[in-house]
Structures are given as structure tokens and as C-alpha cells.
Design an enzyme around this catalytic site. Structure first.
Site, short mmCIF file in Angstrom:
data_model
loop_
_atom_site.label_atom_id
_atom_site.label_comp_id
_atom_site.label_asym_id
_atom_site.label_seq_id
_atom_site.Cartn_x
_atom_site.Cartn_y
_atom_site.Cartn_z
N HIS A 93 -7.37 34.65 15.17
CA HIS A 93 -6.51 35.24 16.21
C HIS A 93 -5.02 35.07 15.96
O HIS A 93 -4.20 35.51 16.75
CB HIS A 93 -6.92 34.74 17.62
CG HIS A 93 -6.55 33.31 17.93
ND1 HIS A 93 -5.44 32.99 18.67
CD2 HIS A 93 -7.14 32.14 17.62
CE1 HIS A 93 -5.38 31.66 18.81
NE2 HIS A 93 -6.40 31.13 18.19
N GLN A 122 -1.14 29.11 10.67
CA GLN A 122 0.07 29.91 10.88
C GLN A 122 0.57 30.53 9.59
O GLN A 122 1.60 31.19 9.59
CB GLN A 122 1.18 29.03 11.49
CG GLN A 122 0.86 28.43 12.84
CD GLN A 122 0.90 29.46 13.98
OE1 GLN A 122 1.33 30.61 13.80
NE2 GLN A 122 0.43 29.07 15.15
N CYS A 171 -1.04 24.69 23.46
CA CYS A 171 -1.87 23.60 23.99
C CYS A 171 -1.08 22.64 24.86
O CYS A 171 -1.62 22.04 25.77
CB CYS A 171 -2.49 22.79 22.87
SG CYS A 171 -3.80 23.64 22.05
N ALA A 196 -9.49 27.47 13.86
CA ALA A 196 -8.82 26.43 13.08
C ALA A 196 -9.06 25.03 13.66
O ALA A 196 -9.08 24.05 12.91
CB ALA A 196 -7.33 26.71 12.99
N THR A 197 -9.26 24.93 14.97
CA THR A 197 -9.53 23.61 15.55
C THR A 197 -10.80 23.04 14.94
O THR A 197 -10.84 21.88 14.48
CB THR A 197 -9.69 23.71 17.08
OG1 THR A 197 -8.46 24.20 17.62
CG2 THR A 197 -10.04 22.39 17.71
N SER A 219 -7.48 30.67 11.02
CA SER A 219 -7.84 31.15 12.35
C SER A 219 -7.63 32.65 12.41
O SER A 219 -6.60 33.16 11.96
CB SER A 219 -6.94 30.45 13.38
OG SER A 219 -7.21 30.95 14.66
C1 LIG Z 1 -1.22 25.14 13.27
C2 LIG Z 1 -2.39 25.38 14.15
N1 LIG Z 1 -3.55 24.76 13.91
C3 LIG Z 1 -4.64 24.97 14.67
C4 LIG Z 1 -4.61 25.83 15.73
C5 LIG Z 1 -5.85 26.03 16.54
O1 LIG Z 1 -6.46 27.22 16.15
P1 LIG Z 1 -7.71 27.85 16.93
O2 LIG Z 1 -7.14 28.44 18.17
O3 LIG Z 1 -8.24 28.89 15.98
O4 LIG Z 1 -8.67 26.77 17.17
C6 LIG Z 1 -3.42 26.49 16.02
C7 LIG Z 1 -3.33 27.38 17.19
O5 LIG Z 1 -2.44 27.22 18.00
C8 LIG Z 1 -2.29 26.27 15.21
O6 LIG Z 1 -1.15 26.88 15.45
S1 FES Z 2 -3.34 27.05 20.82
FE1 FES Z 2 -1.66 26.80 19.58
S2 FES Z 2 -1.04 24.85 20.04
FE2 FES Z 2 -2.88 25.02 20.94
#
Ligand SMILES: Cc1ncc(COP(=O)(O)O)c(C=O)c1O
Ligand code: FES
Length: 482
Positions: free
Chosen positions: A276, A254, A404, A145-146, A274
Site C-alpha cells: 500500500h 518506503q 501509527c 511490512a509489519t 509493503s
Molecule cells: C518504514 C515502514 N515500515 C513498516 C511499515 C508498516 O507497513 P504495513 O502497513 O505494510 O504493515 C510502514 C508503514 O507505515 C513504514 O513506513
Molecule cells: S502506518 Fe506508517 S507509521 Fe504506522
């Protein structure tokens, strides 16, 4: 090893590689493709014989095998389902052939290895698309998702730059959305960071409407908040954007697989996902990009032009296959997961409230008034220092905010945006409940909380004053209380 695993509903674990009695549907794949092949079938197929002899050592067991239900057997109870979810053993089962013998590069067009891997990718694309009501062609695979958020926000903003230079988002987005917007600001874009409503964390639709201008190319509002579970009014936001000829992006990391959603019904133009967070492997995700009306975006990665030029790089088909399987399972399990998760979340909240006074639920989510995702329960334990509580709960995997930012001692920016005071924000914990959470884990956590919140409060002079009936707001502190 397998005796530790809570038996999956209606499944029988016959091989060391747990296999569901409800195998994933094979309607999209050829019957002899490794994508749909079971281990039983592989055992009789010459091409795969070597793999059936492989012993999976205990130490190589995936998280799902080792953590669930083990709270009382020396491993921490896992209540951090928003940070990540364990791999569903049925997903692992689906991935293994692609890791072992089906190792072809999915972009190799000249041999069977490549074709089989490509087939696995395309099957997964359909599975992801079906979960969200999209066409497979509208699904682009990414690393998570990032990356999807970066790609959507920077990609749309940069593509339409000549005509439009304004973006709208909210103050409670994930860091990767906020940081992408900051980068765009440095490039000369204007960004509006909308505040959210106190307590609920919801976007004010009138404020959003007022912020939209003919120069707004994109609105990015997350679907379900990762810290407080707030579910935003996506359909209404989508309608406002459509009326203003602005694209609507949502970070649904989410939400997918947990709350039913259809990208057409909600007027979503771009959506980040995402793997995971839905019991799939880490390192893979997707971006939904609408084809009609067509959304254009500038690619953020240069290279071989894979994924229709949007995202170059060899596709990691084993984890993509896992992501697809996880999405298909999530669709099948949605009602059962919801029933299981709400039962445990309600038990957690009811028992905490019954045993511990002065606990506040943050975000109005956690299912309290129906505007939040029930599996994300964020609570503040007044007069207790959050870090001390986290230390005391070392046998429980919980978080004081997002993964994070969990290394930082700063109170959560999301809770601050909700109007939660620093003291209460400092004493907050997020409990994430998922498909594999057990009732024993909830009992274990409630007992520990009861014990340690009481102990820590007994050490707090503020708590003593409150017990004596002193109104703390009337006290003149010689310096700032924290
Ligand atoms: C709302 C949201 N966006 C983005 C991410 C990042 O996802 P990814 O770990 O797949 O990069 C997360 C993960 O914590 C998330 O909760
Ligand atoms: S992995 Fe979920 S907030 Fe960064």
C-alpha cells in the site's frame, strides 16, 4: 466519477473500470489467464460474461478515484503519501477478475480455479522480484511490512540463537522493528539501538562497525525513513555486515518503487516491502529472503506450510496480484514518478520558504542535500503549535509524524533522535507527495499554511518577542517552557 480523476499519462479511460493504454505485460501469464485478461476480452469470454455487467457504484469508488485533484471540491488535499498511497486504477483493473470470478484457493491443486489463482500468485512473485533484482523464489508474501519486519528480525534471531545472541538496529526505525527487538530483549537477546547523526538522520558507519561482534546475527537498518525521508547508505552497511558474517535486513517499505534498488548490488539479505506504499492494495507485502548465501529463519506462523513453510496461511491472491501489478507499474513509472514528485516537492519547499519565515526542514532530506527521498518533506514551523496547525489545516491530509503515532501528542521519537528540540519537533508537519498529487493541491496547501502560520504566530507571545528582537535563549523562565 471518472472526470474527477486526473487522466493517467498515456492512458484512455474507456470503461467504468479505468484501463491503462499500457496494459501490464502478459509475458509471464498464459494468454487466457484471468491474470492478464482485459475487461474487453472478458466480455467476449463465456466464463467472464457475468462480470462485465457489474456496475461499480459511485460510493464504491476507490480512493484513487475520489481524492486526487479534489482539494478545491470539498475533499481534503492528500499529502500523506508516506502513510499510504491511493490504489492505482490500473492495479484495480488487474485485481478485479481475481475478486469476481477467479476466486479459487491458490493452494487447491485439483481444479482450474486453484491453478488460475496460483498462476496469479506466481506472476506477482516474479513482478515483485524483478523490481528489486531478486529471483521470484526469494519472495515470500506476507500481510505487509509489519509482518515482514517481525518475521525477519524474530525469525533470524531465533534460528541462530544457539550461536549468536546479538542484534543491531537504529533508534529511528519503525515501531514494528523497535517492538520486535524489545520482545527479543525479553527473551534474553542483546540489542544495540544505534543513534543517528544529528540533522541528517544517517547511521554512522564507524559506530556500526564498532558495534558488530562475532555474536551479531542481524543488523536491521531501514532504507528510507518514513518520517524524514533519510536514505541510509545501504551498500556500505551491507558490505560491513557481509565482512562480519552478519545478515543485513532492511525495511524498504518506503523505498521500493520510488528509488531504484537491487538487493545484490546493496548486499541485502532480507528486505521488507509493503504494497500500500506503492499504489497497491492494503493487507499485503513481502519479505525478500536471500537464497545464496542462504538465510535461515524460524517461521513465526504455524499451519499448512505455505510459502515454503515460512508463512502458513491461504495466500490472498487478489491483493497479491494487485501488489505484483503495482510493482510492475512502479518499475515502468519510476522515472516519470520521480520527475513529477520532485517538481511538486521543490515547488512546495520553494514557495513555503519564500512566503513563510523561520521554517526548518528536518532530516536534511526532502531532497535538500541529496541524502533523502524527495517525496517526504518534513518541516518545523517555529513558534507555531503543531496540533493547532494540524487543526487549522483540516482540509489537508497531512501528518505530524508517522501514521501509527499520530494519535499521540508526544513529539516524534525520530525527530528527537535527530537532535531536534521539543519545541520544533512539536511544530513539525510531514508532507508526502506521490504519483497522483496535483499542482493545485500544492498551491492549496501553501496558501493555507501561509494564512494559518501567520495567524497562529500573531497569537504567540514568543513570536512577538522574537519580532521585537529579544533573544529567547537569554530569558530565564520561571518553569519549563512547555
Ligand atoms: C518504514 C515502514 N515500515 C513498516 C511499515 C508498516 O507497513 P504495513 O502497513 O505494510 O504493515 C510502514 C508503514 O507505515 C513504514 O513506513
Ligand atoms: S502506518 Fe506508517 S507509521 Fe504506522
Amino acid at each position: 466519477m471518472l472526470s474527477l480523476l486526473r487522466p493517467l499519462r498515456s492512458s484512455s479511460l474507456r470503461s467504468p473500470l479505468a484501463r491503462s493504454a499500457r496494459p501490464l505485460s502478459s509475458k509471464d501469464g498464459a494468454s487466457d489467464s484471468p491474470t492478464t485478461m482485459t475487461f474487453e476480452k472478458m466480455a467476449t469470454d463465456k466464463r467472464y460474461q457475468a462480470t462485465t455487467d457489474i456496475h461499480v457504484p459511485e460510493t464504491a469508488a476507490p480512493q484513487a478515484f475520489s481524492i486526487q485533484g479534489e482539494a478545491l471540491a470539498g475533499k481534503p488535499a492528500y499529502l500523506d503519501a508516506q502513510a499510504t498511497t491511493p490504489l492505482d486504477p490500473r492495479v484495480l483493473d488487474h485485481m478485479l477478475p481475481h475478486l469476481l470470478t477467479g476466486y479459487g484457493n491458490p493452494h487447491s491443486r485439483t481444479h482450474e480455479y486453484g491453478w488460475d489463482s496460483e498462476k496469479a500468485v506466481e506472476l506477482a512473485r516474479g513482478q515483485v522480484g524483478r523490481l528489486i533484482g531478486a529471483d521470484a523464489k526469494e519472495v515470500t508474501f506476507t500481510s505487509g511490512a509489519t509482518e515482514s519486519n517481525n518475521m525477519a528480525i524474530k525469525g533470524v534471531a531465533r534460528f541462530y540463537k544457539k550461536r549468536k545472541d546479538h542484534i543491531i538496529t537504529t533508534q529511528t526505525e519503525h515501531k514494528c522493528v523497535l517492538d520486535s527487538c524489545r520482545v527479543l530483549e525479553q527473551e534474553g537477546f542483546k540489542v544495540t539501538y544505534l543513534p543517528v547523526q544529528e540533522q541528517t538522520g544517517l547511521v554512522d558507519l564507524e559506530e556500526l562497525e564498532a558495534a558488530l561482534t562475532p555474536q551479531t546475527s542481524l543488523v536491521s537498518v531501514m532504507a528510507v525513513n518514513n518520517e524524514i525521508g533519510t536514505i541510509q547508505p545501504l551498500k556500505e552497511i551491507g558490505a560491513l555486515c557481509r565482512a562480519n558474517k552478519t545478515f543485513f535486513h532492511t525495511d524498504a517499505a518506503q523505498m521500493i518503487g520510488k528509488v531504484e534498488l537491487d538487493v545484490h548490488d546493496l548486499n541485502i539479505d532480507l528486505m521488507s516491502m509493503s504494497s500500500h506504499k506503492v499504489y497497491g492494495p492494503k493487507g499485503v507485502g513481502a519479505l525478500y529472503v536471500r537464497r545464496r548465501p542462504r538465510v535461515r529463519l524460524e517461521a513465526q506462523m504455524s499451519g499448512g506450510g505455505q510459502e515454503r513453510g515460512l508463512r502458513s496461511g491461504t495466500l490472498p491472491h487478489p491483493i497479491i496480484a494487485g501488489f505484483g501489478a503495482a510493482c510492475e507499474l512502479a518499475g515502468q513509472e519510476l522515472a516519470h514518478d520521480h520527475e513529477h514528485i520532485s517538481r511538486l516537492a521543490n515547488k512546495l519547499k520553494t514557495e513555503i520558504h519564500a512566503r513563510i519565515p523561520q521554517v526548518v526542514v528536518n532530516g536534511g532530506a526532502g531532497g535538500v542535500d541529496g541524502n533523502g527521498y524527495i517525496g517526504c518533506v518534513n518541516m518545523s514551523f517555529a513558534y507555531v503549535e503543531g496540533e493547532s496547525l494540524l487543526m487549522a489545516l483540516k482540509n489537508v491530509a497531512v501528518s505530524s509524524g508517522s501514521a501509527c503515532t499520530s494519535a499521540s501528542l508526544e513529539p516524534s521519537y525520530v525527530l528527537r533522535a535527530l537532535g531536534v528540540g521539543d519545541e520544533l519537533a512539536h511544530s513539525s508537519l510531514r508532507f508526502g507527495i506521490g504519483r497522483f498529487t496535483t499542482e493545485q493541491e500544492i498551491d492549496f496547501v501553501v496558501d493555507l499554511l501561509d494564512q494559518h502560520v501567520t495567524r497562529l504566530r500573531e497569537m504567540s507571545p514568543l513570536w512577538e518577542m522574537v519580532q521585537e528582537g529579544i533573544d529567547l535563549s537569554t530569558i530565564k523562565w520561571s518553569q519549563d517552557a512547555h
